[in-house]
Design a protein around this motif. Sequence first.
Motif, PDB file in Angstrom:
ATOM      1  N   THR A   9      31.639  37.928  43.983  1.00 17.55           N
ATOM      2  CA  THR A   9      32.587  36.882  43.623  1.00 17.55           C
ATOM      3  C   THR A   9      33.456  37.392  42.479  1.00 17.55           C
ATOM      4  N   ASN A  10      34.519  36.655  42.189  1.00 16.85           N
ATOM      5  CA  ASN A  10      35.374  37.034  41.064  1.00 16.85           C
ATOM      6  C   ASN A  10      34.600  36.992  39.758  1.00 16.85           C
ATOM      7  N   THR A  11      33.784  35.967  39.591  1.00 15.38           N
ATOM      8  CA  THR A  11      32.984  35.853  38.375  1.00 15.38           C
ATOM      9  C   THR A  11      32.027  37.023  38.231  1.00 15.38           C
ATOM     10  N   ASP A  36      41.883  34.684  40.235  1.00 14.38           N
ATOM     11  CA  ASP A  36      41.044  35.117  41.355  1.00 14.38           C
ATOM     12  C   ASP A  36      41.700  36.302  42.062  1.00 14.38           C
ATOM     13  N   ARG A  37      41.048  37.458  42.032  1.00 15.81           N
ATOM     14  CA  ARG A  37      41.620  38.657  42.630  1.00 15.81           C
ATOM     15  C   ARG A  37      41.779  38.527  44.145  1.00 15.81           C
ATOM     16  N   TYR A  46      36.710  41.930  45.479  1.00 17.34           N
ATOM     17  CA  TYR A  46      35.833  42.020  44.316  1.00 17.34           C
ATOM     18  C   TYR A  46      35.173  43.387  44.180  1.00 17.34           C
ATOM     19  N   TYR A  96      48.952  40.725  40.455  1.00 18.47           N
ATOM     20  CA  TYR A  96      47.681  40.359  39.827  1.00 18.47           C
ATOM     21  C   TYR A  96      47.708  40.533  38.311  1.00 18.47           C
TER      22      TYR A  96
END
Length: 260
Positions: A9-11, A36-37, A46, A96
């Motif tokens: 995930t992004n996190t 969020d990539r 990710y 981004y």
Amino acid sequence: MAWRSSGRTNTALVENLWSNGLIRSPLVKAAFLSVDRAHYAPASPYEDSPQSIGHAATISAPHMHAAAVEALLEYVTEGVKERPRRVLDIGSGSGYLTQVLAELVGEGGVVVGVEHIPELKEMGERNMGKSAEGRALLDSGRCRFRVGDGRKGWAEPAPAAGQPAVGGAADSKAGDKNNEGGWDAIHVGAAAVELHEELVKQLRAPGRMFIPVGETDGWDQYIWTVNKDKDGNVKKQRGFGVRYVPLTDPPKGKRVQEEL
């Protein structure tokens, strides 16, 4: 470490960059968590690796984006100086990093992404429009995308009516420490064959540039940081080796097509 920061995930990606020491500032961590990539990378967003975005361009690996933001942070964040932050992102590509930087400049600042290929400029805007936060940045004028030759820097016109507090005009005196134009920070996302002096001139005093420089057909590329102090004195320092796509003329003739 750089290649071990991938997550599901992004996190998770950002937490891995943090735990591996690639993101060091809580401000940078918060900015990366807020973008969020997946809105910008066409596949496996990710993974800590670069990816093609078409038109012979890439979105850099997250650890390289982290290195760039950490290097420029002092000149990007709001409140360091009285005047609003002005940041130039040359070779903005997917958009981004442009949004990450815009998260840091504060409400009075502006980030301008410059691309020499119109389709990439449009891609950056389209990607940023995928989130409410990105749309708000575009609508406010705090983040803008332009088409131009980044090797020559950029002179951004004064804001339109309704955006009076955002940014300001950059002109031929952009390097003057008393001028309202110029750039506090310049990020270059493609390898230049030389350290373009026009970009150095457009740095505010003080200001900083992060730029890969070196041969574009080999492995002899290095990150350079260029610092201009409050008196306008310039210091250039070579850093670590990298591998970037070249900062070149836009393709001539018909559009370049690549499978994503």
